[in-house]
Structure formats: structure tokens, C-alpha cells
Design a protein around this motif. Structure first.
Motif, PDB file in Angstrom:
ATOM      1  N   SER A   2      -5.013 -13.268   0.175  1.00 46.09           N
ATOM      2  CA  SER A   2      -5.405 -14.596  -0.313  1.00 46.09           C
ATOM      3  C   SER A   2      -5.317 -15.674   0.762  1.00 46.09           C
ATOM      4  O   SER A   2      -5.901 -16.759   0.588  1.00 46.09           O
ATOM      5  N   VAL A   3      -4.594 -15.410   1.867  1.00 45.27           N
ATOM      6  CA  VAL A   3      -4.413 -16.446   2.890  1.00 45.27           C
ATOM      7  C   VAL A   3      -4.994 -16.072   4.241  1.00 45.27           C
ATOM      8  O   VAL A   3      -4.861 -16.829   5.198  1.00 45.27           O
ATOM      9  N   ILE A   4      -5.628 -14.920   4.336  1.00 41.65           N
ATOM     10  CA  ILE A   4      -6.266 -14.554   5.605  1.00 41.65           C
ATOM     11  C   ILE A   4      -7.778 -14.651   5.433  1.00 41.65           C
ATOM     12  O   ILE A   4      -8.294 -14.553   4.317  1.00 41.65           O
ATOM     13  N   PRO A   5      -8.516 -14.854   6.516  1.00 43.21           N
ATOM     14  CA  PRO A   5      -9.967 -14.964   6.396  1.00 43.21           C
ATOM     15  C   PRO A   5     -10.578 -13.725   5.730  1.00 43.21           C
ATOM     16  O   PRO A   5     -10.111 -12.604   5.924  1.00 43.21           O
ATOM     17  N   GLU A   6     -11.630 -13.943   4.986  1.00 43.94           N
ATOM     18  CA  GLU A   6     -12.279 -12.849   4.270  1.00 43.94           C
ATOM     19  C   GLU A   6     -12.767 -11.769   5.213  1.00 43.94           C
ATOM     20  O   GLU A   6     -12.766 -10.578   4.883  1.00 43.94           O
ATOM     21  N   ASP A   7     -13.185 -12.177   6.424  1.00 43.96           N
ATOM     22  CA  ASP A   7     -13.729 -11.199   7.374  1.00 43.96           C
ATOM     23  C   ASP A   7     -12.665 -10.654   8.327  1.00 43.96           C
ATOM     24  O   ASP A   7     -12.995  -9.953   9.284  1.00 43.96           O
ATOM     25  N   MET A   8     -11.396 -10.964   8.090  1.00 49.40           N
ATOM     26  CA  MET A   8     -10.316 -10.368   8.885  1.00 49.40           C
ATOM     27  C   MET A   8      -9.864  -9.072   8.215  1.00 49.40           C
ATOM     28  O   MET A   8      -9.490  -9.080   7.049  1.00 49.40           O
ATOM     29  N   PRO A   9      -9.876  -7.944   8.934  1.00 45.73           N
ATOM     30  CA  PRO A   9      -9.418  -6.701   8.310  1.00 45.73           C
ATOM     31  C   PRO A   9      -7.906  -6.705   8.118  1.00 45.73           C
ATOM     32  O   PRO A   9      -7.162  -7.267   8.914  1.00 45.73           O
ATOM     33  N   LEU A  10      -7.481  -6.074   7.049  1.00 41.98           N
ATOM     34  CA  LEU A  10      -6.060  -5.907   6.752  1.00 41.98           C
ATOM     35  C   LEU A  10      -5.731  -4.423   6.874  1.00 41.98           C
ATOM     36  O   LEU A  10      -6.398  -3.575   6.266  1.00 41.98           O
ATOM     37  N   ILE A  11      -4.715  -4.121   7.669  1.00 42.91           N
ATOM     38  CA  ILE A  11      -4.292  -2.741   7.916  1.00 42.91           C
ATOM     39  C   ILE A  11      -2.979  -2.497   7.173  1.00 42.91           C
ATOM     40  O   ILE A  11      -2.168  -3.401   7.014  1.00 42.91           O
ATOM     41  N   MET A  12      -2.776  -1.274   6.733  1.00 39.96           N
ATOM     42  CA  MET A  12      -1.488  -0.912   6.150  1.00 39.96           C
ATOM     43  C   MET A  12      -1.017   0.404   6.753  1.00 39.96           C
ATOM     44  O   MET A  12      -1.778   1.368   6.838  1.00 39.96           O
ATOM     45  N   ARG A  13       0.220   0.408   7.226  1.00 33.09           N
ATOM     46  CA  ARG A  13       0.811   1.644   7.736  1.00 33.09           C
ATOM     47  C   ARG A  13       1.555   2.308   6.582  1.00 33.09           C
ATOM     48  O   ARG A  13       2.320   1.670   5.864  1.00 33.09           O
ATOM     49  N   MET A  14       1.308   3.605   6.414  1.00 34.21           N
ATOM     50  CA  MET A  14       1.940   4.341   5.325  1.00 34.21           C
ATOM     51  C   MET A  14       2.490   5.669   5.814  1.00 34.21           C
ATOM     52  O   MET A  14       1.950   6.271   6.742  1.00 34.21           O
ATOM     53  N   SER A  15       3.557   6.102   5.175  1.00 37.35           N
ATOM     54  CA  SER A  15       4.077   7.449   5.397  1.00 37.35           C
ATOM     55  C   SER A  15       3.343   8.391   4.453  1.00 37.35           C
ATOM     56  O   SER A  15       3.418   8.241   3.228  1.00 37.35           O
ATOM     57  N   ALA A  16       2.629   9.354   5.024  1.00 34.31           N
ATOM     58  CA  ALA A  16       1.835  10.277   4.211  1.00 34.31           C
ATOM     59  C   ALA A  16       2.711  11.187   3.358  1.00 34.31           C
ATOM     60  O   ALA A  16       2.330  11.551   2.248  1.00 34.31           O
ATOM     61  N   ILE A  17       3.860  11.594   3.908  1.00 30.12           N
ATOM     62  CA  ILE A  17       4.836  12.382   3.159  1.00 30.12           C
ATOM     63  C   ILE A  17       6.222  11.860   3.523  1.00 30.12           C
ATOM     64  O   ILE A  17       6.384  11.095   4.476  1.00 30.12           O
ATOM     65  N   GLU A  18       7.218  12.265   2.739  1.00 32.39           N
ATOM     66  CA  GLU A  18       8.597  11.870   3.022  1.00 32.39           C
ATOM     67  C   GLU A  18       9.413  13.081   3.459  1.00 32.39           C
ATOM     68  O   GLU A  18       9.259  14.175   2.898  1.00 32.39           O
ATOM     69  N   TYR A  19      10.280  12.852   4.435  1.00 27.20           N
ATOM     70  CA  TYR A  19      11.172  13.909   4.899  1.00 27.20           C
ATOM     71  C   TYR A  19      12.585  13.702   4.353  1.00 27.20           C
ATOM     72  O   TYR A  19      13.565  13.909   5.034  1.00 27.20           O
ATOM     73  N   ILE A  20      12.670  13.291   3.107  1.00 27.01           N
ATOM     74  CA  ILE A  20      13.957  13.226   2.417  1.00 27.01           C
ATOM     75  C   ILE A  20      13.906  14.241   1.283  1.00 27.01           C
ATOM     76  O   ILE A  20      12.827  14.541   0.746  1.00 27.01           O
TER      77      ILE A  20
END
Length: 348
Positions: free
Chosen positions: A210-228
């Protein structure tokens, strides 16, 4: 034809090549104010000179209490904006683009007087993996505190835009707060934020969007699996990621974890061990992905891109070892590179 040296674009972000500097904590803030100093300036600008296409600054907290340690960067005050702007301006002079990874450490905040998390489940961690050898048990967040943290992410993103960052990455991996909420092994809340494990992340994404430009990409880093022990598998991560994509994430940076994790399942210790996770995200979500994890050999990085497993490759320890990894990798693959004029006598 080599892929690593080719341009890449998403929304208004245009990169000169496919090389990303992965975010790596420097623990080098001197005044506990979260403001980058000369170490950070030299550290990041040198990688821009070294041929990197996109530089992602290290995990940067949205609140003082959300840092891993008091030596971490922060973006909770407008006072920090000029220091970030100075670094970004110099990065841009060398043809690179700048991103920042914003986050909250949650129950992994080592120096917080009282760490917080979705629940009061303590971190199971090997002593050598922490600065102090132990981590304090967390306190479960109240609902109003969750709303406060969502606003802190929003405010930090707004400051990132003012500073001139080209894109923003949300840290939803490696056991930090966003990850903690989406993990069934960590989040045992009985309210909406426990019954719907994607809800907190989804609301953070929408607030930032909601506060970044519409044409700015947003990236998310995620852990695909958990090692716990009892941790989730990739199907769960992709289910969460679909919610985040629909909320406004444009690209995923797919990780999992490295050595020093306490569960019975251990991560790979070989080149490109996380690349299959990146490909699975790419195929399931139909979004661009960044692959990371032991990709420091140029031929491995190139193969990851040429095979279509990922759109970008993030280099972590390889860039700690060699600030000019980008130039050297492109030279190794294409046998042709254009270094800064000042270095042309040494890098040809």
C-alpha cells in the motif's frame, strides 16, 4: 548463449545481469541506532563496482526490539534515510540496483530484553549458532501488538521508498517472525493468526504494497522446507506463497537453511542443493524466482539459469570471498567482460 550476463526486468526494475548479492548480516552497526556506517558503504558499493546486478542489503529490522543483535541495521527512524540514500546513490553510479530486506527477528532476537513470537515456544538452536550461546524464551504477541508490527513493516517500507531503493524484500525465511507465523511447528495460537497461518504474512504484504509504487516489484524470501523436527514440507510453503503472491508479492527468493540446524533432517552440503525448491516455486506460482545456496561456482550459477530453474541467482559467501564475483563469473562464462576503466588493466 550465456544467460548470467543477460538483462532481466520485472515491473520497473531493470537489471543489467542475473546476478544478485544475497543479504548477509554484517553485525557492524556501532551506535545501536540501526544506521549504516562506513563499513556498510564500502561493503555494498564494492559489490556494485564488482559487477553485481542487484544488491540486497542485509536483514534490516523494522523495530529496535526486532533485531537479531544490536549490531544490525534498522529502518525504524527517518534519521536513517540519508545514510541509506548515500549508499544507494553510489550503487547506482556503477550500474547496479539496490534492494533492502526488511524483517523482524521475533523469537530469534538475541539482544531483546524480551523476545516475542506468535507463541511462547522457545527456539531449539545449537549454542554455537548464537552470539550469547542461548536464546531467551519468547512471549506470545497480543493481537494489538501484531497490528503494531504490521504498521512497523509498512512504515519501514515507506522509508525504503524515500531512501531510493529500487525494490524491497520481505524476510519470510530462516525462522524469523514472518516465517514463525506460517510454521505449524512454531505457531500454536488459537486466534485468527493461528488458525490461518498465512494471515500475518498476507497482512504485512498488503500493508507494504500500500505504500510502495505500483510498478515497484515486491520480493519475499521464504524457506521452502523446515529443518526442525515436525517442520513443514514444500507443499505447505507453496500454499503460503500463493496467498502472498495474490496479496502482492511479485517474486520469491527461495531458500531453506544451512548448517547448524538442530533437527534430524539436515540441509544439503553440495552445490545448488536448494535449486529444486526454486524450480518448484517457479512452476507452481508462475512467478520469477531467485535461487540461492552454494551457487558460487560460475558454471553452477549459469546452469541454474540456463536450465530455467531460476530467473536470478543470489550469491552469498562467494561475494564475501570476492567482491568482484560478478565480473569474474561473467568472464568465466562468456570469456568477455567490461570492468570499470580503473580496473581494466587487471580484469580483462
Amino acid at each position: 548463449m550465456a544467460t548470467i550476463s543477460t538483462p532481466f526486468s520485472i515491473k520497473n526494475l531493470q537489471l543489467k545481469n542475473r546476478i544478485v548479492m544475497a543479504p548477509m548480516c554484517q553485525y557492524s552497526v556501532e551506535k545501536e541506532d540501526g544506521i549504516p556506517n562506513e563499513w556498510h558503504f564500502v561493503h555494498y558499493v564494492s559489490r556494485a563496482i564488482g559487477g553485481t546486478g542487484l544488491i540486497i542489503m542485509e536483514m534490516t529490522s523494522v523495530t529496535p526490539e526486532g533485531r537479531i543483535t544490536n549490531g544490525d541495521l534498522g529502518l525504524w527512524s527517518d534519521d536513517s534515510i540519508p545514510a541509506y540514500k548515500r549508499i544507494i546513490t553510489e550503487i547506482h553510479k556503477h550500474g547496479a540496483k539496490a534492494a533492502i530486506q526488511i524483517a523482524h527477528a521475533g523469537r530469534k532476537a538475541e539482544d531483546a530484553e524480551q523476545p516475542v513470537g506468535p507463541s511462547d515456544i522457545p527456539v531449539e538452536v545449537l549454542p554455537e549458532e548464537t552470539k550469547n550461546g542461548t536464546l531467551k524464551p519468547p512471549r506470545a504477541l497480543e493481537t494489538d501488538e501484531i497490528q503494531t508490527i504490521i504498521k512497523q513493516f509498512k512504515d519501514a517500507a515507506s522509508r525504503a521508498v524515500k531512501a531510493g531503493f529500487d525494490t524491497i524484500e520481505l524476510h519470510g525465511a530462516h525462522g524469523y517472525l514472518l516465517h514463525q507465523f506460517m510454521s505449524p511447528a512454531i505457531n500454536n495460537r488459537q486466534d485468527a493468526y493461528g488458525k490461518d497461518l498465512a494471515l500475518f504474512g498476507e497482512e504485512v504484504v498488503k500493508a507494504v504494497r500500500s505504500v510502495i509504487p505500483e510498478d515497484m516489484p515486491l520480493i519475499m524470501r521464504m524457506s521452502a522446507i523446515e529443518y526442525i523436527d515436525g517442520g513443514y514440507e514444500i507443499d505447505h510453503a507453496i500454499k503460503m506463497a500463493k496467498r502472498f503472491r495474490d496479496a502482492g508479492v511479485d517474486m520469491f527468493h527461495v531458500s531453506s537453511g544451512g548448517e547448524g540446524l538442530p533437527g534430524k533432517k539436515k540441509p544439503g552440503n553440495y552445490p545448488a542443493y536448494q535449486v529444486p525448491f526454486a524450480r518448484a516455486f517457479k512452476e507452481a506460482l508462475q512467478t520469477p524466482v531467485i535461487a540461492v545456496g552454494k551457487l558460487s561456482t560460475p558454471q553452477v550459477a549459469e546452469a541454474t539459469l540456463a536450465n530455467g530453474d531460476a530467473d536470478l541467482v543470489a550469491i552469498a559467501r562467494g561475494m564475501l570471498n570476492d567482491p568482484y564475483w560478478g565480473l569474474h563469473a561473467i568472464k568465466a562464462i562468456t570469456h568477455k567482460v567490461t570492468p570499470p576503466e580503473q580496473y581494466s588493466r587487471g580484469i580483462r
